[in-house]
Structures are given as C-alpha cells and as structure tokens.
Design a protein around this motif. Structure first.
Motif, PDB file in Angstrom:
ATOM      1  N   LEU A   1      15.670  11.785  44.677  1.00 25.80           N
ATOM      2  CA  LEU A   1      14.850  10.598  45.069  1.00 25.80           C
ATOM      3  C   LEU A   1      13.771  10.666  43.832  1.00 25.80           C
ATOM      4  O   LEU A   1      12.923   9.744  43.904  1.00 25.80           O
ATOM      5  CB  LEU A   1      13.859  11.160  46.161  1.00 25.80           C
ATOM      6  CG  LEU A   1      14.577  11.108  47.397  1.00 25.80           C
ATOM      7  CD1 LEU A   1      13.745  11.638  48.702  1.00 25.80           C
ATOM      8  CD2 LEU A   1      15.489  10.213  47.889  1.00 25.80           C
TER       9      LEU A   1
ATOM     10  N   SER B   1      13.192   7.594  50.140  1.00 23.62           N
ATOM     11  CA  SER B   1      14.487   7.715  50.775  1.00 23.62           C
ATOM     12  C   SER B   1      15.563   7.083  49.604  1.00 23.62           C
ATOM     13  O   SER B   1      15.070   6.507  48.849  1.00 23.62           O
ATOM     14  CB  SER B   1      14.531   6.785  51.937  1.00 23.62           C
ATOM     15  OG  SER B   1      14.662   5.461  51.605  1.00 23.62           O
TER      16      SER B   1
ATOM     17  N   ASP C   1      18.110   5.219  50.156  1.00 25.32           N
ATOM     18  CA  ASP C   1      18.159   3.726  50.249  1.00 25.32           C
ATOM     19  C   ASP C   1      17.356   2.955  49.458  1.00 25.32           C
ATOM     20  O   ASP C   1      17.495   1.853  48.911  1.00 25.32           O
ATOM     21  CB  ASP C   1      18.099   3.521  51.799  1.00 25.32           C
ATOM     22  CG  ASP C   1      19.106   3.935  52.702  1.00 25.32           C
ATOM     23  OD1 ASP C   1      20.258   4.177  52.232  1.00 25.32           O
ATOM     24  OD2 ASP C   1      19.056   4.005  54.039  1.00 25.32           O
TER      25      ASP C   1
END
Length: 100
Positions: A50, A74, A76
């Motif tokens: 991350l 995250s 994503d």
C-alpha cells in the motif's frame, strides 16, 4: 537507516496519506525504494503493497535522502490512482507468468 517524517497530509479524496521524509544513511549506500517503503510501512502500521515511493533525491556529500511517498488505505485505491509505470517501479505491477 533513520527516517524522519517532515510533513504528513491526509488526502481524503484519494483515500491516502502523503508523506515527505528525510532518510539519514550516513556511511551507507543510498537506500532503494523497497527498503524505504518497508520502513514507511512499519512506521505507519500498514502493508508494503500500500506504500508508493514517488520520489527519492540524494543530497550530495551529506548522507541524506529526501523523499515523497503515498500510503493508501486499500490496494484498489493504489490501482485506481497510481499510473502503471509507478506501480511497476515500486514492485507492485503484474508479475510475468513463469515458463515451464
């Protein structure tokens, strides 16, 4: 390698923390992106995947390096906001398939 956080900002819109830091590496070689990212992940209690190290600039003759990194909430968000070349540079890009 000692790391000092100079500035820390929360970017709510992109769901990340932006960090400016200085790494003191006197009498050692300049640390790589991976070593810096691991140290940041430890300090911010997050995963290495991350953390995106955006910039590292060594100060000539001093044994210090300035840097800028982004720590996402995250995986994503990393894929959504970071360009593909920066993900690869930080070792997060897709791994090539192993040949048998």
């Amino acid at each position: 390698m000692k790391m000092e956080i100079k500035e820390q900002r929360n970017n709510v819109l992109q769901n990340r923390t932006e960090v400016c830091f200085i790494v003191d590496h006197a009498r050692e070689s300049t640390p790589g992106r991976n070593a810096v990212a691991e140290e940041l992940a430890k300090q911010f209690s997050t995963k290495r995947d991350l953390v995106i190290v955006d910039d590292l600039s060594s100060m000539y003759g001093v044994g210090k390096t300035q840097g800028y990194a982004k720590i996402y909430a995250s995986a994503d968000d990393v894929k959504k906001y970071e360009p593909e070349f920066l993900q690869k540079r930080n070792g997060l890009g897709a791994k090539p398939a192993e040949e048998e």
